[in-house]
Design a protein around this motif. Sequence first.
Motif, PDB file in Angstrom:
ATOM      1  N   ARG A   1      -8.012   0.011   8.746  1.00 54.67           N
ATOM      2  CA  ARG A   1      -7.495  -0.123   9.982  1.00 54.67           C
ATOM      3  C   ARG A   1      -6.857  -1.412  10.113  1.00 54.67           C
ATOM      4  O   ARG A   1      -5.780  -1.448  10.786  1.00 54.67           O
ATOM      5  CB  ARG A   1      -8.298   0.531  11.158  1.00 54.67           C
ATOM      6  CG  ARG A   1      -7.386   0.546  12.624  1.00 54.67           C
ATOM      7  CD  ARG A   1      -8.498   0.921  13.616  1.00 54.67           C
ATOM      8  NE  ARG A   1      -9.412   2.089  13.329  1.00 54.67           N
ATOM      9  CZ  ARG A   1     -10.771   1.964  13.348  1.00 54.67           C
ATOM     10  NH1 ARG A   1     -11.297   0.775  13.823  1.00 54.67           N
ATOM     11  NH2 ARG A   1     -11.305   3.061  13.095  1.00 54.67           N
ATOM     12  N   PHE A   2      -7.671  -2.369   9.913  1.00 52.38           N
ATOM     13  CA  PHE A   2      -7.037  -3.955  10.088  1.00 52.38           C
ATOM     14  C   PHE A   2      -5.948  -4.302   9.158  1.00 52.38           C
ATOM     15  O   PHE A   2      -5.134  -4.979   9.553  1.00 52.38           O
ATOM     16  CB  PHE A   2      -8.577  -4.689   9.784  1.00 52.38           C
ATOM     17  CG  PHE A   2      -8.225  -6.213   9.754  1.00 52.38           C
ATOM     18  CD1 PHE A   2      -7.583  -6.901  10.693  1.00 52.38           C
ATOM     19  CD2 PHE A   2      -8.259  -6.891   8.248  1.00 52.38           C
ATOM     20  CE1 PHE A   2      -7.321  -8.229  10.612  1.00 52.38           C
ATOM     21  CE2 PHE A   2      -7.666  -8.115   8.204  1.00 52.38           C
ATOM     22  CZ  PHE A   2      -7.405  -8.794   9.187  1.00 52.38           C
TER      23      PHE A   2
ATOM     24  N   MET B   1      -2.208  -5.344   9.977  1.00 52.48           N
ATOM     25  CA  MET B   1      -1.691  -6.647   9.446  1.00 52.48           C
ATOM     26  C   MET B   1      -0.190  -6.407   9.012  1.00 52.48           C
ATOM     27  O   MET B   1       0.624  -7.265   8.751  1.00 52.48           O
ATOM     28  CB  MET B   1      -2.611  -7.339   8.286  1.00 52.48           C
ATOM     29  CG  MET B   1      -3.781  -7.880   8.876  1.00 52.48           C
ATOM     30  SD  MET B   1      -3.913  -9.611  10.024  1.00 52.48           S
ATOM     31  CE  MET B   1      -3.330 -10.637   8.715  1.00 52.48           C
ATOM     32  N   ASP B   2      -0.068  -5.352   8.299  1.00 52.86           N
ATOM     33  CA  ASP B   2       1.090  -4.878   7.525  1.00 52.86           C
ATOM     34  C   ASP B   2       1.014  -3.577   7.533  1.00 52.86           C
ATOM     35  O   ASP B   2       0.619  -2.834   6.596  1.00 52.86           O
ATOM     36  CB  ASP B   2       1.242  -5.653   6.241  1.00 52.86           C
ATOM     37  CG  ASP B   2       2.708  -5.598   5.540  1.00 52.86           C
ATOM     38  OD1 ASP B   2       3.388  -4.514   6.139  1.00 52.86           O
ATOM     39  OD2 ASP B   2       2.989  -6.121   5.004  1.00 52.86           O
ATOM     40  N   LYS B   3       2.149  -2.907   8.236  1.00 51.54           N
ATOM     41  CA  LYS B   3       2.232  -1.433   8.199  1.00 51.54           C
ATOM     42  C   LYS B   3       2.645  -0.756   6.806  1.00 51.54           C
ATOM     43  O   LYS B   3       2.278   0.244   6.383  1.00 51.54           O
ATOM     44  CB  LYS B   3       3.061  -0.951   9.274  1.00 51.54           C
ATOM     45  CG  LYS B   3       2.796  -0.964  10.738  1.00 51.54           C
ATOM     46  CD  LYS B   3       3.580  -0.379  11.596  1.00 51.54           C
ATOM     47  CE  LYS B   3       3.231  -0.841  13.268  1.00 51.54           C
ATOM     48  NZ  LYS B   3       4.139  -0.289  14.357  1.00 51.54           N
ATOM     49  N   GLU B   4       3.377  -1.660   6.111  1.00 52.69           N
ATOM     50  CA  GLU B   4       3.807  -1.298   4.529  1.00 52.69           C
ATOM     51  C   GLU B   4       2.711  -1.331   3.681  1.00 52.69           C
ATOM     52  O   GLU B   4       3.018  -0.837   2.650  1.00 52.69           O
ATOM     53  CB  GLU B   4       5.056  -2.075   4.391  1.00 52.69           C
ATOM     54  CG  GLU B   4       6.166  -2.460   5.295  1.00 52.69           C
ATOM     55  CD  GLU B   4       6.573  -0.692   5.624  1.00 52.69           C
ATOM     56  OE1 GLU B   4       6.834  -0.057   4.564  1.00 52.69           O
ATOM     57  OE2 GLU B   4       6.791  -0.462   6.873  1.00 52.69           O
ATOM     58  N   ILE B   5       1.578  -1.946   3.982  1.00 51.82           N
ATOM     59  CA  ILE B   5       0.518  -1.935   2.787  1.00 51.82           C
ATOM     60  C   ILE B   5       0.351  -0.528   2.641  1.00 51.82           C
ATOM     61  O   ILE B   5      -0.003   0.442   3.342  1.00 51.82           O
ATOM     62  CB  ILE B   5      -0.678  -2.485   3.558  1.00 51.82           C
ATOM     63  CG1 ILE B   5      -0.395  -4.105   3.626  1.00 51.82           C
ATOM     64  CG2 ILE B   5      -1.923  -2.461   2.623  1.00 51.82           C
ATOM     65  CD1 ILE B   5      -1.502  -4.748   4.009  1.00 51.82           C
ATOM     66  N   ASP B   6       0.132  -0.130   1.128  1.00 48.95           N
ATOM     67  CA  ASP B   6      -0.330   1.063   0.627  1.00 48.95           C
ATOM     68  C   ASP B   6      -1.919   1.162   0.613  1.00 48.95           C
ATOM     69  O   ASP B   6      -2.188   0.694  -0.665  1.00 48.95           O
ATOM     70  CB  ASP B   6       0.339   1.556  -0.754  1.00 48.95           C
ATOM     71  CG  ASP B   6       0.300   2.946  -1.142  1.00 48.95           C
ATOM     72  OD1 ASP B   6      -0.559   3.513  -0.522  1.00 48.95           O
ATOM     73  OD2 ASP B   6       0.631   3.121  -2.160  1.00 48.95           O
ATOM     74  N   ILE B   7      -2.494   1.589   1.498  1.00 49.14           N
ATOM     75  CA  ILE B   7      -3.674   1.500   1.601  1.00 49.14           C
ATOM     76  C   ILE B   7      -4.624   2.301   0.289  1.00 49.14           C
ATOM     77  O   ILE B   7      -5.621   1.836  -0.471  1.00 49.14           O
ATOM     78  CB  ILE B   7      -4.471   2.106   2.694  1.00 49.14           C
ATOM     79  CG1 ILE B   7      -4.045   1.457   3.838  1.00 49.14           C
ATOM     80  CG2 ILE B   7      -6.183   2.474   2.945  1.00 49.14           C
ATOM     81  CD1 ILE B   7      -4.506  -0.039   4.064  1.00 49.14           C
ATOM     82  N   ASP B   8      -3.841   3.250  -0.312  1.00 51.55           N
ATOM     83  CA  ASP B   8      -4.405   4.229  -1.246  1.00 51.55           C
ATOM     84  C   ASP B   8      -4.424   3.377  -2.658  1.00 51.55           C
ATOM     85  O   ASP B   8      -5.123   3.816  -3.674  1.00 51.55           O
ATOM     86  CB  ASP B   8      -3.752   5.355  -1.433  1.00 51.55           C
ATOM     87  CG  ASP B   8      -3.949   6.232  -0.092  1.00 51.55           C
ATOM     88  OD1 ASP B   8      -4.916   6.314   0.465  1.00 51.55           O
ATOM     89  OD2 ASP B   8      -3.086   7.083   0.090  1.00 51.55           O
ATOM     90  N   THR B   9      -3.825   2.287  -2.711  1.00 51.90           N
ATOM     91  CA  THR B   9      -3.493   1.595  -3.946  1.00 51.90           C
ATOM     92  C   THR B   9      -4.619   0.472  -4.064  1.00 51.90           C
ATOM     93  O   THR B   9      -4.963  -0.416  -4.963  1.00 51.90           O
ATOM     94  CB  THR B   9      -2.345   0.851  -4.126  1.00 51.90           C
ATOM     95  OG1 THR B   9      -1.824  -0.113  -3.231  1.00 51.90           O
ATOM     96  CG2 THR B   9      -1.145   1.840  -4.240  1.00 51.90           C
TER      97      THR B   9
END
Length: 235
Positions: free
Chosen positions: A45-46, A50-58
Amino acid sequence: MSGKIYLIPNTLGESETKSVFPELNFAIVKSIKHFIVEDVRTARRFLKKMDKEIDIDTLTFYTLNKHTSPEEISTYLAPALAGSNMGVISEAGCPCIADPGAEIVKIAQKKGLRSIPLVGPSSILMGLMASGFNGQSFAFVGYLPIEDGDRTNRIKSLEKRAKIERQSQIFIETPYRNIKMMESLLSTLQANTLVCVACDVTLETEMIITKTVAEWKKKPLPEINKRPTVFIIYC
């Protein structure tokens, strides 16, 4: 070359990231693929804040909390030893301050890995800054004992040290026990001892108030139940 260990501060609550972090933090967060965190859900979530474009799944997450074994912790730095930068994220505020991240940094130091602290909010230091107390000599003592007798003795000991050494004494409590802590302070400390209550630091509901024990007793206790709070005493 070995990777670096970036110590990434978190917000202290639901505050805007751009209001508490410099641009460098955002750039570093975007570049890291391996994170050591207390809780994966809040870390994800944090990072999205910080950046909505971060691909969390990677991204790869390693959980570090009181249940993590020393043997497991020792394996977490493998990506850094292989050349990848890593990030350590606390649940709130700065990593390694009243936080298990210190264990990772201890191992990193032994392995010759560079640990880099990033700028971010610390309720401990920010509370002290706004307290009016001695900022040249202070001690953060963490949590006080839960048992009434032990807690009373600890409070008296801290008051004595504050008086003799002119040293600000800083401590915290589990938020749902804040009222109990405040009651203990007012029933134990001398009337002229100063108590600062720093609550919701950096949030819109921030409240940082310094009064003597006698002054605190004259009015109803502030509404600090279940709100992140730092307590500081000084004589």
